[in-house]
Write an enzyme that holds these catalytic residues in place. Structure first.
Site, PDB file in Angstrom:
ATOM      1  N   GLY A 179      48.627 -38.709 -43.646  1.00  0.00           N
ATOM      2  CA  GLY A 179      48.875 -39.532 -44.822  1.00  0.00           C
ATOM      3  C   GLY A 179      48.530 -40.993 -44.575  1.00  0.00           C
ATOM      4  O   GLY A 179      47.716 -41.321 -43.706  1.00  0.00           O
ATOM      5  N   ASP A 180      49.230 -41.869 -45.286  1.00  0.00           N
ATOM      6  CA  ASP A 180      48.880 -43.295 -45.230  1.00  0.00           C
ATOM      7  C   ASP A 180      49.011 -43.853 -43.816  1.00  0.00           C
ATOM      8  O   ASP A 180      48.176 -44.651 -43.373  1.00  0.00           O
ATOM      9  CB  ASP A 180      49.733 -44.087 -46.226  1.00  0.00           C
ATOM     10  CG  ASP A 180      51.229 -43.927 -45.979  1.00  0.00           C
ATOM     11  OD1 ASP A 180      51.659 -42.806 -45.630  1.00  0.00           O
ATOM     12  OD2 ASP A 180      51.972 -44.905 -46.127  1.00  0.00           O
ATOM     13  N   GLY A 181      50.025 -43.385 -43.098  1.00  0.00           N
ATOM     14  CA  GLY A 181      50.190 -43.894 -41.728  1.00  0.00           C
ATOM     15  C   GLY A 181      49.034 -43.482 -40.846  1.00  0.00           C
ATOM     16  O   GLY A 181      48.439 -44.295 -40.115  1.00  0.00           O
ATOM     17  N   THR A 208      49.757 -35.152 -47.629  1.00  0.00           N
ATOM     18  CA  THR A 208      51.185 -35.383 -47.799  1.00  0.00           C
ATOM     19  C   THR A 208      51.675 -34.550 -48.974  1.00  0.00           C
ATOM     20  O   THR A 208      50.969 -34.394 -49.961  1.00  0.00           O
ATOM     21  CB  THR A 208      51.553 -36.854 -48.060  1.00  0.00           C
ATOM     22  OG1 THR A 208      52.980 -36.967 -48.201  1.00  0.00           O
ATOM     23  CG2 THR A 208      50.868 -37.409 -49.310  1.00  0.00           C
ATOM     24  N   ASP A 210      53.988 -35.510 -50.696  1.00  0.00           N
ATOM     25  CA  ASP A 210      54.524 -36.481 -51.661  1.00  0.00           C
ATOM     26  C   ASP A 210      53.548 -36.827 -52.766  1.00  0.00           C
ATOM     27  O   ASP A 210      53.940 -37.405 -53.776  1.00  0.00           O
ATOM     28  CB  ASP A 210      54.914 -37.788 -50.950  1.00  0.00           C
ATOM     29  CG  ASP A 210      55.959 -37.573 -49.872  1.00  0.00           C
ATOM     30  OD1 ASP A 210      56.203 -38.509 -49.083  1.00  0.00           O
ATOM     31  OD2 ASP A 210      56.509 -36.455 -49.797  1.00  0.00           O
TER      32      ASP A 210
HETATM   33  N1  LIG Z   1      50.999 -48.967 -40.005  1.00  0.00           N
HETATM   34  C1  LIG Z   1      50.381 -48.185 -39.106  1.00  0.00           C
HETATM   35  N2  LIG Z   1      49.363 -48.669 -38.361  1.00  0.00           N
HETATM   36  C2  LIG Z   1      48.751 -47.897 -37.453  1.00  0.00           C
HETATM   37  N3  LIG Z   1      49.062 -46.605 -37.210  1.00  0.00           N
HETATM   38  C3  LIG Z   1      50.069 -46.080 -37.910  1.00  0.00           C
HETATM   39  C4  LIG Z   1      50.778 -46.826 -38.891  1.00  0.00           C
HETATM   40  N4  LIG Z   1      51.750 -46.014 -39.422  1.00  0.00           N
HETATM   41  C5  LIG Z   1      51.625 -44.816 -38.800  1.00  0.00           C
HETATM   42  N5  LIG Z   1      50.618 -44.853 -37.908  1.00  0.00           N
HETATM   43  C6  LIG Z   1      50.164 -43.747 -37.065  1.00  0.00           C
HETATM   44  O1  LIG Z   1      49.977 -42.603 -37.901  1.00  0.00           O
HETATM   45  C7  LIG Z   1      50.800 -41.532 -37.477  1.00  0.00           C
HETATM   46  C8  LIG Z   1      51.402 -40.807 -38.676  1.00  0.00           C
HETATM   47  O2  LIG Z   1      52.015 -41.759 -39.561  1.00  0.00           O
HETATM   48  P1  LIG Z   1      53.287 -41.302 -40.458  1.00  0.00           P
HETATM   49  O3  LIG Z   1      53.628 -42.458 -41.326  1.00  0.00           O
HETATM   50  O4  LIG Z   1      54.327 -40.749 -39.555  1.00  0.00           O
HETATM   51  O5  LIG Z   1      52.776 -40.057 -41.320  1.00  0.00           O
HETATM   52  P2  LIG Z   1      51.663 -40.017 -42.468  1.00  0.00           P
HETATM   53  O6  LIG Z   1      50.349 -40.229 -41.810  1.00  0.00           O
HETATM   54  O7  LIG Z   1      51.808 -38.653 -43.043  1.00  0.00           O
HETATM   55  O8  LIG Z   1      51.992 -41.096 -43.459  1.00  0.00           O
HETATM   56  C9  LIG Z   1      51.864 -42.147 -36.606  1.00  0.00           C
HETATM   57  O9  LIG Z   1      52.214 -41.244 -35.575  1.00  0.00           O
HETATM   58  C10 LIG Z   1      51.189 -43.371 -36.035  1.00  0.00           C
HETATM   59  O10 LIG Z   1      50.520 -43.044 -34.828  1.00  0.00           O
HETATM   60  O1  LIG Z   2      59.400 -35.182 -41.282  1.00  0.00           O
HETATM   61  P1  LIG Z   2      60.396 -36.260 -41.371  1.00  0.00           P
HETATM   62  O2  LIG Z   2      60.180 -37.306 -40.340  1.00  0.00           O
HETATM   63  O3  LIG Z   2      61.800 -35.756 -41.420  1.00  0.00           O
HETATM   64  O4  LIG Z   2      60.139 -37.015 -42.750  1.00  0.00           O
HETATM   65  C1  LIG Z   2      60.510 -36.434 -43.983  1.00  0.00           C
HETATM   66  C2  LIG Z   2      59.576 -37.072 -44.963  1.00  0.00           C
HETATM   67  O5  LIG Z   2      58.261 -36.552 -44.767  1.00  0.00           O
HETATM   68  C3  LIG Z   2      57.717 -36.183 -46.036  1.00  0.00           C
HETATM   69  O6  LIG Z   2      57.795 -34.791 -46.108  1.00  0.00           O
HETATM   70  C4  LIG Z   2      56.283 -36.626 -46.196  1.00  0.00           C
HETATM   71  O7  LIG Z   2      55.780 -36.794 -44.959  1.00  0.00           O
HETATM   72  P2  LIG Z   2      54.297 -37.368 -44.750  1.00  0.00           P
HETATM   73  O8  LIG Z   2      54.020 -38.378 -45.814  1.00  0.00           O
HETATM   74  O9  LIG Z   2      54.312 -37.930 -43.408  1.00  0.00           O
HETATM   75  O10 LIG Z   2      53.422 -36.184 -44.888  1.00  0.00           O
HETATM   76  C5  LIG Z   2      58.596 -36.853 -47.063  1.00  0.00           C
HETATM   77  O11 LIG Z   2      58.602 -36.152 -48.303  1.00  0.00           O
HETATM   78  C6  LIG Z   2      59.925 -36.817 -46.412  1.00  0.00           C
HETATM   79  O12 LIG Z   2      60.770 -37.844 -46.886  1.00  0.00           O
HETATM   80 MG   LIG Z   3      53.069 -41.492 -45.045  1.00  0.00          MG
END
Ligand SMILES: Nc1ncnc2c1ncn2[C@@H]1O[C@H](COP(=O)(O)OP(=O)(O)O)[C@@H](O)[C@H]1O
Ligand SMILES: O=P(O)(O)OC[C@H]1O[C@](O)(COP(=O)(O)O)[C@@H](O)[C@@H]1O
Ligand SMILES: [Mg+2]
Length: 440
Positions: A179-181, A208, A210
């Site tokens: 996802g965004d992270g 995601t 979401d």
């Molecule tokens: N702001 C950020 N800048 C750089 N890398 C990030 C950032 N946020 C998350 N990441 C990296 O992306 C991975 C996944 O991010 P996360 O927010 O947990 O899930 P998602 O990618 O589904 O949004 C994290 O383990 C981290 O290594």
């Molecule tokens: O897996 P965790 O760390 O308990 O996070 C739960 C969160 O992850 C989500 O399932 C979405 O996760 P991603 O955006 O990382 O895919 C959210 O709906 C929920 O709030």
């Molecule tokens: Mg995310």
């Protein structure tokens, strides 16, 4: 306002190698179903938005189309590919991995594909994670299971250490599924790759449940997750209708966006109230939720309330919202709070009540993809392979207005997709539940 420059796609260089798929690329033309690679797809889709720019048509913001190119950048025989899955689970992760491996090996003849384990930490030596050789035999049936065969994780990793691993393994293409992270992490990798003058393509497949990725039709896995959520809403409705003063209460994932709550409600049109983060609601007062719910139970004998996990956080007292390893907000339990406040309110007014609280939480995202999402994941994987083999980088592949496109990563993380309180989805929810436009 998205500009022409926001949609420019980065490439590693000119495509000089004939694609192995070239003979399949018969004389294609742009139709409502296909776009030739030299054409582009308009970003604006209304007269007012496109016309409002006051630009000639060729300067209107437009997206590069997805799909196979006649000429590619990488020589398949010398290409080594890495795949990583990050963040929360989502139905379809294994379908995307499978689709990438099959398209790379079968149609481009790329033989060396490795999976990195447990998200970005799979690149970092101190975690001691081995890489996984991915072949058609290994992935053929992984789509029968939910989750990801590679494992995933949250928590930031050092992009220099990630690129060190890419160099050690001589990886030319990295697919990131997240996802965004994850996409932000991929942009850090692209920066370091550029600083080192490396020719490594980084292509994202947005993930995601979401559905909070902006500018795309829907994130893969969302449809499966919302379908799974309907089971809890139906169960809540059965319980509510089977007891005097029965109230079914269902809390659903979605973090800061209420799409799962909205669509699961519309699909299983059993709910009387839907509460989402995007639309604040008053609990108390003559026009608050509790008074309205009490009257509904008194008149009808039962009610169902669907609450998105990110809604009503202003009512969670004494709990500082936590953060997960990636910095995402961890909410207070709005479901438990609502259950408590509903029982207190109805008891105080002498109204018999039997509240049944359902929190399916992870159950909606750890299931295998449904057939729609399986097909969607396969097509996203095909688009990602075509983009990467053609040397595109710092892009995600996405489906927008029914067409596959290359969307620059910075745009994909520039904002979050939310339910529009003035939009047609929320209007449909209000029409389906009959709840007031506002509890205030
Ligand atoms: N702001 C950020 N800048 C750089 N890398 C990030 C950032 N946020 C998350 N990441 C990296 O992306 C991975 C996944 O991010 P996360 O927010 O947990 O899930 P998602 O990618 O589904 O949004 C994290 O383990 C981290 O290594
Ligand atoms: O897996 P965790 O760390 O308990 O996070 C739960 C969160 O992850 C989500 O399932 C979405 O996760 P991603 O955006 O990382 O895919 C959210 O709906 C929920 O709030
Ligand atoms: Mg995310």
């Amino acid at each position: 306002m998205v500009s022409h420059e926001d949609l420019a796609v980065r490439t590693l260089g000119p495509c000089r190698i004939d694609s192995p798929l070239a003979e399949r690329l018969v004389a294609r033309e742009t139709t409502q179903h296909s776009v030739v690679e030299e054409d582009r797809i308009l970003f604006d889709d209304t007269i007012s938005m496109a016309g409002g720019r006051g630009l000639p048509v060729e300067q209107l913001p437009s997206l590069e189309p997805g799909g196979p190119r006649k000429r590619i950048y990488f020589d398949p025989a010398k290409t080594r590919v890495g795949i990583v899955t990050c963040g929360g689970l989502c139905p379809g992760l294994n379908d995307v991995i499978r689709g990438l491996v099959l398209e790379l090996s079968r149609h481009y003849g790329v033989r060396r594909i490795v999976g990195f384990r447990n998200g970005y930490r799979g690149f970092v030596p101190r975690y001691g994670e081995d890489v996984v050789d991915l072949t058609p035999e290994v992935v053929m049936h992984i789509d029968d299971e939910g989750g990801t065969i590679l494992g995933t994780s949250r928590g930031e990793q050092d992009p220099d250490e990630i690129v060190d691993a890419l160099e050690r393994l001589n990886i030319n293409i990295l697919f990131v599924i997240g996802g965004d992270g994850t996409i932000r992490g991929a942009m850090d990798v692209v920066r370091v790759v550029g600083e080192r003058g490396l020719k490594v393509a980084v292509v994202g497949i947005p993930k995601t449940i979401d559905n909070d990725i902006p500018y795309i039709d829907q994130s893969f896995g969302f449809q499966t997750a919302m379908a799974e959520a309907t089971k809890s809403i139906h169960a809540a409705s059965v319980e509510a209708r089977s007891a005097p003063g029965g109230i079914g209460l269902v809390k659903l994932m979605g973090r800061h966006s209420g799409f799962i709550a909205c669509y699961a409600t519309l699909a299983k049109d059993d709910a009387d109230y839907v509460l989402i983060p995007e639309v604040p609601f008053a609990l108390d007062g003559e026009r608050g939720l509790l008074q309205h719910l009490r009257r509904r139970v008194q008149e009808r004998g039962h009610a169902v309330v669907v609450v998105a996990e990110g809604a009503g956080q202003e009512y969670i007292e004494g709990e500082e919202p936590g953060r997960d390893a990636s910095g995402n907000v961890r909410f207070g339990d709005i479901g438990r709070l609502l259950r408590k406040r509903i029982v207190e309110h109805l008891d105080a007014h002498g109204v018999e009540n039997n509240v049944r609280y359902f929190d399916p939480s992870y159950a909606i995202r750890s299931v295998p993809a449904n057939p729609f999402d399986s097909a969607y994941c396969l097509r996203l994987a095909h688009a990602a392979v075509h983009a990467a083999m053609a040397g595109r980088t710092e892009v995600i592949v996405a489906r927008r207005r029914r067409r596959f496109v290359h969307m620059p990563m910075p745009l994909a993380v520039s904002r979050r997709n939310h339910v529009d309180p003035l939009g047609d989805l929320w209007l449909s929810v209000l029409e389906a539940t009959g709840q007031p436009v506002r509890f205030e």
